[in-house]
Design a protein around this motif. Structure first.
Motif, mmCIF file in Angstrom:
data_model
loop_
_atom_site.group_PDB
_atom_site.id
_atom_site.type_symbol
_atom_site.label_atom_id
_atom_site.label_comp_id
_atom_site.label_asym_id
_atom_site.label_seq_id
_atom_site.Cartn_x
_atom_site.Cartn_y
_atom_site.Cartn_z
ATOM 1 N N TYR A 39 -15.437 -5.924 -5.182
ATOM 2 C CA TYR A 39 -16.594 -5.547 -4.113
ATOM 3 C C TYR A 39 -17.986 -5.857 -5.127
ATOM 4 N N PRO A 40 -18.991 -6.300 -4.359
ATOM 5 C CA PRO A 40 -20.297 -6.331 -5.342
ATOM 6 C C PRO A 40 -20.620 -5.184 -5.875
ATOM 7 N N ASN A 41 -20.834 -5.189 -7.317
ATOM 8 C CA ASN A 41 -21.097 -4.067 -8.343
ATOM 9 C C ASN A 41 -20.007 -3.085 -8.334
ATOM 10 N N GLN A 42 -19.049 -3.762 -8.281
ATOM 11 C CA GLN A 42 -17.849 -2.691 -8.359
ATOM 12 C C GLN A 42 -16.879 -3.164 -9.367
ATOM 13 N N GLY A 43 -15.793 -2.215 -9.794
ATOM 14 C CA GLY A 43 -14.833 -2.608 -10.545
ATOM 15 C C GLY A 43 -13.841 -3.528 -9.765
ATOM 16 N N LEU A 44 -12.542 -3.869 -10.306
ATOM 17 C CA LEU A 44 -11.576 -4.451 -9.926
ATOM 18 C C LEU A 44 -10.478 -3.597 -9.481
ATOM 19 N N GLN A 45 -9.854 -3.955 -8.123
ATOM 20 C CA GLN A 45 -9.105 -3.173 -7.475
ATOM 21 C C GLN A 45 -7.655 -3.961 -7.387
ATOM 22 N N LEU A 46 -6.519 -3.376 -7.605
ATOM 23 C CA LEU A 46 -5.252 -3.979 -7.397
ATOM 24 C C LEU A 46 -5.204 -4.334 -5.813
ATOM 25 N N LEU A 47 -4.978 -5.359 -5.305
ATOM 26 C CA LEU A 47 -4.622 -5.646 -4.118
ATOM 27 C C LEU A 47 -2.940 -5.706 -3.894
ATOM 28 N N LEU A 48 -2.565 -6.644 -4.809
ATOM 29 C CA LEU A 48 -1.024 -6.557 -4.440
ATOM 30 C C LEU A 48 -0.563 -7.307 -5.979
ATOM 31 N N LYS A 49 0.838 -7.291 -5.883
ATOM 32 C CA LYS A 49 1.536 -7.530 -7.301
ATOM 33 C C LYS A 49 2.967 -8.072 -6.908
ATOM 34 N N GLU A 88 -15.000 -10.720 -4.051
ATOM 35 C CA GLU A 88 -14.529 -11.972 -4.920
ATOM 36 C C GLU A 88 -13.078 -11.623 -5.307
ATOM 37 N N TYR A 89 -12.262 -12.734 -5.299
ATOM 38 C CA TYR A 89 -10.769 -12.349 -5.614
ATOM 39 C C TYR A 89 -10.330 -12.833 -6.582
ATOM 40 N N PHE A 90 -9.558 -12.153 -7.516
ATOM 41 C CA PHE A 90 -9.124 -12.532 -8.916
ATOM 42 C C PHE A 90 -7.512 -12.552 -8.828
ATOM 43 N N CYS A 91 -7.035 -13.982 -9.213
ATOM 44 C CA CYS A 91 -5.225 -13.773 -9.718
ATOM 45 C C CYS A 91 -5.233 -13.844 -11.046
ATOM 46 N N ALA A 92 -4.321 -12.874 -11.241
ATOM 47 C CA ALA A 92 -3.980 -12.495 -12.721
ATOM 48 C C ALA A 92 -2.437 -12.822 -12.996
ATOM 49 N N VAL A 93 -2.308 -13.251 -14.347
ATOM 50 C CA VAL A 93 -0.979 -13.178 -14.818
ATOM 51 C C VAL A 93 -0.826 -12.377 -16.043
ATOM 52 N N SER A 94 0.317 -11.629 -16.107
ATOM 53 C CA SER A 94 0.416 -10.882 -17.245
ATOM 54 C C SER A 94 1.342 -11.364 -18.225
ATOM 55 N N GLU A 95 1.005 -10.913 -19.528
ATOM 56 C CA GLU A 95 1.919 -11.113 -20.577
ATOM 57 C C GLU A 95 1.946 -10.117 -21.630
ATOM 58 N N LEU A 96 3.061 -9.836 -22.222
ATOM 59 C CA LEU A 96 3.285 -8.950 -23.245
ATOM 60 C C LEU A 96 2.881 -9.203 -24.521
ATOM 61 N N GLU A 97 2.199 -8.572 -25.124
ATOM 62 C CA GLU A 97 1.591 -8.928 -26.440
ATOM 63 C C GLU A 97 1.552 -7.367 -27.362
ATOM 64 N N GLN B 105 -3.167 -2.226 -14.003
ATOM 65 C CA GLN B 105 -4.533 -1.748 -14.505
ATOM 66 C C GLN B 105 -5.501 -1.240 -13.620
ATOM 67 N N PHE B 106 -5.844 0.092 -13.894
ATOM 68 C CA PHE B 106 -6.910 0.717 -13.295
ATOM 69 C C PHE B 106 -8.430 0.765 -13.955
ATOM 70 N N PHE B 107 -9.303 -0.023 -13.152
ATOM 71 C CA PHE B 107 -10.459 -0.373 -13.630
ATOM 72 C C PHE B 107 -11.817 0.561 -13.269
ATOM 73 N N GLY B 108 -12.418 0.897 -14.345
ATOM 74 C CA GLY B 108 -13.888 1.291 -14.047
ATOM 75 C C GLY B 108 -14.764 0.631 -13.010
ATOM 76 N N PRO B 109 -15.907 1.155 -12.693
ATOM 77 C CA PRO B 109 -16.765 0.340 -11.802
ATOM 78 C C PRO B 109 -17.743 -0.590 -12.778
ATOM 79 N N GLY B 110 -17.472 -0.419 -14.165
ATOM 80 C CA GLY B 110 -18.329 -1.606 -14.857
ATOM 81 C C GLY B 110 -19.683 -0.846 -15.373
ATOM 82 N N THR B 111 -20.183 -1.444 -16.517
ATOM 83 C CA THR B 111 -21.477 -1.381 -16.794
ATOM 84 C C THR B 111 -22.094 -2.685 -16.842
#
Lengths: 115, 116
Positions: A39-49, A88-97, B105-111
């Motif tokens: 959401y605007p001016n916020q961090g990312l939140q997990l929607l589903l996996k 804004e919605y982001f799709c992501a894939v994970s990889e182990l490294e 992964q848990f995200f903060g609100p960002g800077t």
């Protein structure tokens, strides 16, 4: 290395209309897929996996995504959107490294829900 | 509530003036990440800590450094910010389990960093 393609940078829809946000990933033996919402001016939140098991996964707010291995897709859908889904919605894939998980994100899709 | 906290939310610095961004977590997660997100772009991983082990991405500029003095805190230092470093910086944490279990992964609100 994994990669993610979100074909639509912006998707405008009217309230209560259905929506599909598209996501394709590069093929791999094992794949773990995520949708995050920002959401605007916020961090990312997990929607589903998707980790394993049922190819259809659901979120608590009415979104669902289907893992399709043959089409290497993980599209996000909602049958009826609300104004509050604008984000804004982001799709992501994970990889182990190196023993820990890395997320590779797509470029994002801006969903705008209009009244 | 357990969470990831980032301070400050907005940071303005001058070209070339060092700046430090802070991240703290109450989740007791062993992995912490720093991402850079420029306008209308995907978050890009800069580096991450697996416990105390530092893992730098190959394309992260030397201008970016990080410190993790304890489990709860992680800092991002930009030694000489350029105009191109203006971005949102996101901190994230995860609890990495043995066997490659893929955890959220848990995200903060960002800077949001502005470079003048």
């Amino acid at each position: 290395a994994q990669s993610v393609t979100q074909l639509d940078s912006q998707v405008p829809v009217f309230e209560e209309a259905p929506v599909e946000l598209r996501c394709n990933y590069s093929s791999s033996v094992s794949v773990y897929l995520f949708w995050y919402v920002q959401y605007p001016n916020q961090g990312l939140q997990l929607l589903l996996k998707y980790l394993s098991g049922s190819t259809l996964v659901e979120s608590i707010n009415g979104f669902e995504a289907e893992f399709n291995k043959s089409q290497t897709s993980f599209h996000l859908r909602k049958p009826s959107v609300h104004i509050s889904d604008t984000a804004e919605y982001f799709c992501a894939v994970s990889e182990l490294e190196g023993g820990s998980e890395k997320l590779v994100f797509g470029k994002g899709t801006k969903l705008t829900v209009n009244p | 509530d357990a969470m990831v906290i980032q301070n400050p939310r907005y940071q303005v610095t001058q070209f070339g003036k060092p700046v430090t961004l802070s991240c703290s977590q109450t989740l007791n997660h062993n992995v912490m990440y720093w991402y850079q997100q420029k306008s209308s772009q995907a978050p890009k991983l800069l580096f991450h800590y697996y416990d105390k082990d530092f893992n730098n991405e190959a394309d992260t500029p030397d201008n970016f450094q990080s410190r993790r003095p304890n489990t709860s805190f992680c800092f991002l230092d930009i030694r000489s910010p350029g105009l191109g470093d203006a971005a949102m910086y996101l901190c994230a944490t995860s609890r990495d389990l043995a066997g490659g279990y893929h955890n959220e992964q848990f995200f903060g609100p960002g800077t949001r960093l502005t470079v003048l």
